[in-house]
Motif scaffolding. Structure first.
Motif, PDB file in Angstrom:
ATOM      1  N   SER A  66       0.758  -1.242  -0.146  1.00  0.00           N
ATOM      2  CA  SER A  66      -0.025  -0.230   0.036  1.00  0.00           C
ATOM      3  C   SER A  66       0.862   1.197  -0.036  1.00  0.00           C
ATOM      4  N   GLY A  68       0.629   5.358  -0.006  1.00  0.00           N
ATOM      5  CA  GLY A  68       0.142   6.649   0.137  1.00  0.00           C
ATOM      6  C   GLY A  68       0.880   7.743  -0.434  1.00  0.00           C
ATOM      7  N   THR A  70       0.501  12.106  -0.291  1.00  0.00           N
ATOM      8  CA  THR A  70      -0.325  13.163   0.567  1.00  0.00           C
ATOM      9  C   THR A  70      -0.213  14.273  -0.570  1.00  0.00           C
ATOM     10  N   TYR A  76       4.273   7.435   1.383  1.00  0.00           N
ATOM     11  CA  TYR A  76       4.138   6.511   2.450  1.00  0.00           C
ATOM     12  C   TYR A  76       3.894   5.108   1.999  1.00  0.00           C
ATOM     13  N   ALA A  79       2.121   2.945   5.697  1.00  0.00           N
ATOM     14  CA  ALA A  79       2.234   3.992   6.796  1.00  0.00           C
ATOM     15  C   ALA A  79       3.582   4.384   7.093  1.00  0.00           C
ATOM     16  N   ALA A 106      -3.124   5.049  -2.661  1.00  0.00           N
ATOM     17  CA  ALA A 106      -3.900   5.593  -1.915  1.00  0.00           C
ATOM     18  C   ALA A 106      -3.696   7.184  -2.197  1.00  0.00           C
ATOM     19  N   GLY A 107      -4.284   7.830  -2.880  1.00  0.00           N
ATOM     20  CA  GLY A 107      -3.876   9.338  -2.929  1.00  0.00           C
ATOM     21  C   GLY A 107      -4.770  10.307  -2.200  1.00  0.00           C
ATOM     22  N   ASP A 108      -4.497  11.139  -1.485  1.00  0.00           N
ATOM     23  CA  ASP A 108      -5.133  12.184  -0.803  1.00  0.00           C
ATOM     24  C   ASP A 108      -6.211  12.703  -1.670  1.00  0.00           C
ATOM     25  N   THR A 111      -4.495  15.598  -3.805  1.00  0.00           N
ATOM     26  CA  THR A 111      -3.273  15.370  -4.427  1.00  0.00           C
ATOM     27  C   THR A 111      -3.411  15.516  -5.973  1.00  0.00           C
TER      28      THR A 111
END
Length: 139
Positions: A66, A68, A70, A76, A79, A106-108, A111
């Protein structure tokens, strides 16, 4: 004599069943069996001595990663903050070790599209073709 007799006929207290301790015990058993089941899922809970084979092949294991992204262009990996260079090296190492890697990006919400594409390029450059974009379902 009459008072003594009424005590035996209907003045006695009825037996009660206390269910609060029984509920406590049932909750304890439920938690115990849930934890025991979680431990058994990985190894199926059965110890077996498998026969040996000279032509056996090891099953390909899938590694799920995963990533990430931001709004501030920070990356990330599971995490933990990581640089793009370290991410690329890590992904190439995973591909070399297991050959099957699934990546979820997983994009904010704020973003930019450009940052997501950069991460997708890093993933594809590592030789991973299984890429998914993580979203929240609409209600």
């Amino acid at each position: 004599m009459r008072n003594h007799r009424s005590h035996y006929l209907g003045g006695e207290e009825k037996a009660r069943i206390e269910i609060i301790p029984m509920i406590d015990i049932m909750m304890f058993l439920l938690v115990f069996f849930m934890l025991a089941t979680l431990k058994m899922i990985q190894g199926t809970g059965i110890k077996l001595d498998l026969p040996q084979s000279s032509t056996a092949e090891q099953l390909q294991q899938t590694v799920k990663v995963s990533i990430g992204v931001t709004k501030n262009d920070q990356l990330y990996l599971d995490a933990k903050e990581i640089t793009p260079e370290a991410l690329s090296a890590h992904l190439q190492g995973l591909v070399h070790d297991s050959k099957k890697v699934d990546v979820a990006i997983a994009g904010d919400e704020g973003t930019s599209y450009k940052n997501i594409v950069k991460v997708m390029d890093l993933v594809r450059a590592a030789g991973i073709s299984s890429v998914a974009l993580a979203t929240n379902p609409t209600t």
